[in-house]
Structure formats: structure tokens, C-alpha cells
Design a protein around this motif. Structure first.
Motif, short mmCIF file in Angstrom:
data_model
loop_
_atom_site.label_atom_id
_atom_site.label_comp_id
_atom_site.label_asym_id
_atom_site.label_seq_id
_atom_site.Cartn_x
_atom_site.Cartn_y
_atom_site.Cartn_z
N SER A 31 0.82 -1.21 0.00
CA SER A 31 0.00 0.00 0.00
C SER A 31 0.86 1.26 0.00
CB SER A 31 -0.94 0.00 1.20
OG SER A 31 -1.79 1.13 1.17
N PHE A 32 1.90 1.29 0.82
CA PHE A 32 2.74 2.49 0.90
C PHE A 32 3.49 2.72 -0.41
CE2 PHE A 32 5.89 5.45 2.45
CZ PHE A 32 5.20 6.16 3.43
N THR A 33 3.99 1.62 -1.01
CA THR A 33 4.74 1.74 -2.26
C THR A 33 3.85 2.15 -3.42
OG1 THR A 33 6.28 0.03 -1.50
CG2 THR A 33 6.27 0.52 -3.86
N VAL A 34 2.68 1.51 -3.51
CA VAL A 34 1.78 1.72 -4.66
C VAL A 34 0.87 2.91 -4.47
CG1 VAL A 34 -0.10 0.68 -5.99
CG2 VAL A 34 1.88 -0.70 -5.33
N ASP A 35 0.26 3.03 -3.28
CA ASP A 35 -0.77 4.04 -3.06
C ASP A 35 -0.20 5.41 -2.66
OD1 ASP A 35 -2.77 2.15 -3.55
OD2 ASP A 35 -2.72 1.49 -1.47
N ILE A 36 0.74 5.41 -1.76
CA ILE A 36 1.23 6.68 -1.22
C ILE A 36 2.43 7.21 -2.01
CG2 ILE A 36 2.23 7.79 0.83
CD1 ILE A 36 0.47 5.88 2.51
N LEU A 37 3.44 6.33 -2.25
CA LEU A 37 4.59 6.77 -3.05
C LEU A 37 4.31 6.69 -4.54
CD1 LEU A 37 7.53 5.08 -1.09
CD2 LEU A 37 6.64 7.40 -0.83
N GLN A 38 3.37 5.82 -4.94
CA GLN A 38 3.02 5.61 -6.35
C GLN A 38 4.26 5.27 -7.19
OE1 GLN A 38 0.59 8.92 -7.69
NE2 GLN A 38 -1.10 8.33 -6.35
N ALA A 39 5.13 4.45 -6.60
CA ALA A 39 6.39 4.08 -7.28
C ALA A 39 6.16 3.25 -8.52
CB ALA A 39 7.28 3.32 -6.30
#
Length: 482
Positions: free
Chosen positions: A351-359
């Protein structure tokens, strides 16, 4: 001597865990980490889901709940079963149709980036706090059973166990989580059944006598229809159970990452319905175990601890219990705790990688891999710190703490998804974070007012109030079509 037995059991389980994670995580890619390559058969996902819903808190707290609340928890579990069917027929097709890596991508597609990030941040807070509370309970038990004997402080206990969990989830992600959850399901059911058997045998009860004794015992009451003001009232528990499982499973990246690993939405629906139905039988086993533990204390004259979370551990650690009961207790406890913590770390990383950082949108595959690994380390460190902080401030029973946290933090997520699916209107996206913060704050004051003015105790229906306020707020942010 017992602490060496506990240590050997933990070491043996971790060896098995690392073997499973090694084979599950071989040749794993970013797609394997985030979605398991969407190649998991439904029956394997279902086995994983059964174990995934059982945490160390369930293992410790649910048996002790029978002392004060009987089997009232089953009323909520009836709601869980209905909730799983609703997830299968409404949410699963939606997520597959939109081909989501993270389920919160729906909020971006439906409302916009601000709402999307708000949902992701609320999940992050919910899962981090909930997972930390669950794992904290286990760390406390292991501290008293083994680490204190070696003079190891609680902080080192947490650091070592978080490090081990990070190691076995670092490579395989969801693929590893599914297989370790299957191992967890097997260990959990086996440990609870064998604990019931050996404790009953120590009281001289065969199967028929055990069933009759449980049926006649005061703690085995299931239904509570007499007082609507109480938290144990049937309809409050049942309705809250329906929406609690929708929020904490259907709208939780941690739980849904197993479902999204199935080949297609039809297989995913089978997984949800089977695993949801099996939850009833698994939770029933924990409640039956609770009655058996109370019966044992009555027979032996052992005092029931003031904090009922300690009941299970107190009985199995007593000198009169055979060593195998302690081994089964530790096996069930650590399989529940470590698998749940590993699953939480994977979902938080996703979630943090995809949703928040949108890496996944900003970087190539090599860059995404590097970011994902750094986030995984960061999530491990944060979880360890939250557990240590909770150790110094906690004074509540764990399962109540988990559901109270969920009522406040999952409420806005439930409200946003419900509004998005029930209403075709858009919203003023940039103001959504304000609504999602205001709803839990208002819920807190309304809960206190109802208690003081009407002596009405809000139970887990607090989640519904929170979600309803979020939906009202979203409706007030009506955006005219351009």
C-alpha cells in the motif's frame, strides 16, 4: 525447564517457516510480491484466509472472553459469515474488473487522487496499529514464558522477532504469505483441538462427558436478546459483525491481497464464501477451549486471572499440565502471531509503495524493486517501535483494543467505498481528508454523549456511525458534472 521447551518450539517453527518461504518465494518478481502473479487456486487461498483471520489476539483473548461474555462473540461471527458473502458478490467483482494491485486504487478511479491517498493513509494507520496490538500480545506472553528467564528485555524480544519476520517476507511477498498462512491454519486448528483434548483428559472427561459439561456450563451461552443497551445484545453484535468484516476484510489490503491472488473473480468468490463459513467453526473451537479452561480452574481451585487474556497461558504453564499442552499452546500462538505480522508487513509495503509513493507509476521495474525493499525495512522498524510504545501505555484487553481502533480508522474507508458504490455523484476531492478526520472525532463525542445521557454503551456499531458520518460528509461535498 519450560523456557527451553518454549525456545525449542519457536526455533523449530521458524525453521519450518523459512523452508516454506524459501520455496514459495523463489523467482519472485514485483508482480509476485504484490499480487502473487494472480495464479493461486481458490482452495489454497481459502485455507490461507481461514488462518489469516486468526491472530495472536484471537488465540489469547477469545478463550478468556467466555468468563464475562460467554459465547456472545459468535453473534458477531454470524454477521461475519454474511459479510463474507457480501464481499464475494459485490466487492470482489469490482476489484477484478478494475484490475487493481491495491484495492484503494478504486478511490482514485472513482473520486480522485486526494481521496485515494486519504484511504491509503487510513489503511496504513489502521493496519499498523492493529497489527502492532496483535503482535504486542504475543510478545508479552513470550516475554513472560521465556525471555525473562534469560534476562532479555522486552525491546530486544521485539527487535529479534520483527527481524525474523522481515527476513522470511522480504523476498516472496504475497506468494510467501499465502503458503505461510496455510501452515498457520494447520498449526492453529491442530493446537486448539489438541489443547482441548489434553486438558479435558486431565479432568477425566471423555468426548461425551466433555460435550455435556460444556453445554451445561454458564459460559456457553450464545444469544443475548435481553438488554439492547448492552454491548453483547444480539442485533448490535450481528449487524456490527457484517460491516466489521466488510471493513476489516473486504476493504483491507492485507486480507484482500490473498483474494486478489486468485486466477479470476469466480475463483476468488469461492475462496471468500468457503473461508467465511469456516470462520464460524474455527472461532467456535476457541470459545469451547475457553469453557474447558474455566472448567479446569474450577476443578483445580486455580484462580481466574484478573485480566482474562492471561487465562490460557496460566493454565497451560501450570505444573499439572503435560508438556505437550505447553508445546501446542506455543505452536498455535507463534503461528498466529508471526504469520499475521508477516502478512501485515507485506500489505503495508504494498500500500505504501503503490498508493502513497506511487512508485509503480514513477519508476521502472528495477527502481520499483529498490523502493519496495526500502519501504519493507521502514515498515518493519515502525511496527517494532509501535509495539514497544504500546507495551508502556496499554491497560486494555487486546481484542477490545483491536476492534475499537478498527471502528475509528476503518469507518472512513467503509464510508468512502459505500458512497462510491451507492451514489454516482462526484465529490470535491481536495476536501475529503477533512471529512475523514472529522467523522471519527464526531463519533468519539457522540459515543460519550450517548453513554452519559442515556446510559447507552456503543459497541462495535461505532464503525457504522463513523462510516455514516463520512458518507454524509461526502454527500455535502457534491461536485456538479462538468
Amino acid at each position: 525447564m519450560n523456557h527451553w521447551i518454549v525456545l525449542a518450539t519457536i526455533a523449530g517453527y521458524f525453521v519450518l517457516l523459512f523452508v516454506v518461504s524459501y520455496f514459495a518465494g523463489r523467482k519472485s518478481s514485483n508482480a509476485g510480491f504484490f499480487t502473487g502473479n494472480r495464479s493461486t487456486p481458490w482452495y489454497l487461498a481459502s485455507l490461507a484466509m481461514i488462518g489469516a483471520a486468526i491472530s495472536g489476539v484471537t488465540f489469547i483473548s477469545v478463550p478468556g472472553m467466555v468468563v464475562a461474555k460467554g459465547y456472545s462473540y459468535l453473534q458477531m461471527v454470524f454477521g461475519f459469515v454474511l459479510g463474507y458473502f457480501l464481499i464475494a458478490y459485490f466487492l470482489v467483482p469490482l476489484f477484478y474488473r478494475r484490475n487493481l494491485i491495491s484495492i484503494y486504487g478504486y478511490l482514485e478511479q472513482r473520486f480522485g487522487d486526494s481521496t485515494y491517498r486519504t484511504g491509503a493513509w487510513f489503511f496504513f494507520i489502521s493496519k499498523m496499529l492493529g497489527a502492532a496490538v496483535r503482535f504486542y500480545v504475543v510478545c508479552v506472553v513470550l516475554q513472560s514464558l521465556v525471555f525473562n528467564e534469560f534476562g532479555i528485555p522486552f525491546e530486544i524480544n521485539v527487535i529479534l522477532t520483527i527481524l525474523l519476520i522481515w527476513l522470511y517476507t522480504a523476498k516472496g511477498g504475497v506468494k510467501t504469505v499465502i503458503w505461510t498462512d496455510i501452515l498457520k491454519t494447520i498449526c492453529l486448528v491442530m493446537s486448539v483441538v489438541l489443547c482441548i483434548y489434553f486438558i479435558a483428559a486431565s479432568m477425566g472427561l471423555d468426548f461425551g462427558a466433555l460435550v455435556a459439561s460444556i453445554g451445561d456450563h454458564d459460559t456457553s451461552r450464545v444469544f443475548f436478546f435481553d438488554n439492547p443497551k448492552e454491548g453483547t445484545y444480539f442485533w448490535k453484535q450481528f449487524v456490527a459483525g457484517v460491516f466489521m468484516v466488510i471493513a476489516m476484510t473486504g476493504l483491507d489490503q492485507d486480507m484482500m491481497q490473498r483474494t486478489l491472488a486468485c486466477k479470476n473473480f469466480k475463483e476468488s468468490q469461492k475462496n471468500m464464501m468457503v473461508s467465511g463459513t469456516m470462520q464460524f467453526f474455527v472461532v467456535s473451537l476457541f470459545l469451547i477451549l475457553g469453557t474447558v479452561l474455566v472448567m479446569y480452574t474450577e476443578k483445580t481451585g486455580m484462580a481466574i486471572p484478573a485480566k482474562t487474556d492471561d487465562l490460557f497461558g496460566q493454565v497451560v504453564a501450570s505444573d499439572a499440565m503435560p508438556v505437550i499442552v505447553l508445546v501446542m499452546f506455543i505452536l498455535g500462538l507463534i503461528s498466529a502471531a508471526y504469520s499475521a505480522a508477516g502478512s501485515a508487513l507485506t500489505s503495508l509495503t504494498t500500500s505504501f509503495t503503490v498508493d502513497i509513493l506511487q512508485a509503480n507509476k514513477k519508476k521502472d521495474d528495477a527502481g520499483l524493486t529498490k523502493t519496495r525493499k526500502m519501504v519493507h525495512v521502514a515498515m518493519s522498524v515502525i511496527m517494532g517501535l509501535v509495539i514497544i510504545v504500546f507495551y508502556y501505555i496499554s491497560n486494555d484487553d487486546a481484542i477490545s483494543a483491536v476492534y475499537t481502533i478498527a471502528s475509528y480508522t476503518y469507518g472512513p474507508i467503509l464510508g468512502l467505498f459505500a458512497y462510491g458504490m451507492m451514489c454516482k455523484r462526484g465529490v470535491l476531492d481536495r476536501y475529503v481528508p477533512i471529512v475523514c478526520i472529522a467523522a471519527p472525532v464526531a463519533s468519539y463525542f457522540i459515543q460519550g454523549w450517548l453513554k452519559s445521557a442515556f446510559d447507552y454503551t456503543m459497541s462495535f456499531e461505532l464503525l457504522l456511525l463513523n462510516a455514516a458520518l463520512t458518507m454524509i460528509g461526502a454527500a455535502l461535498l457534491y461536485k456538479k458534472s462538468e
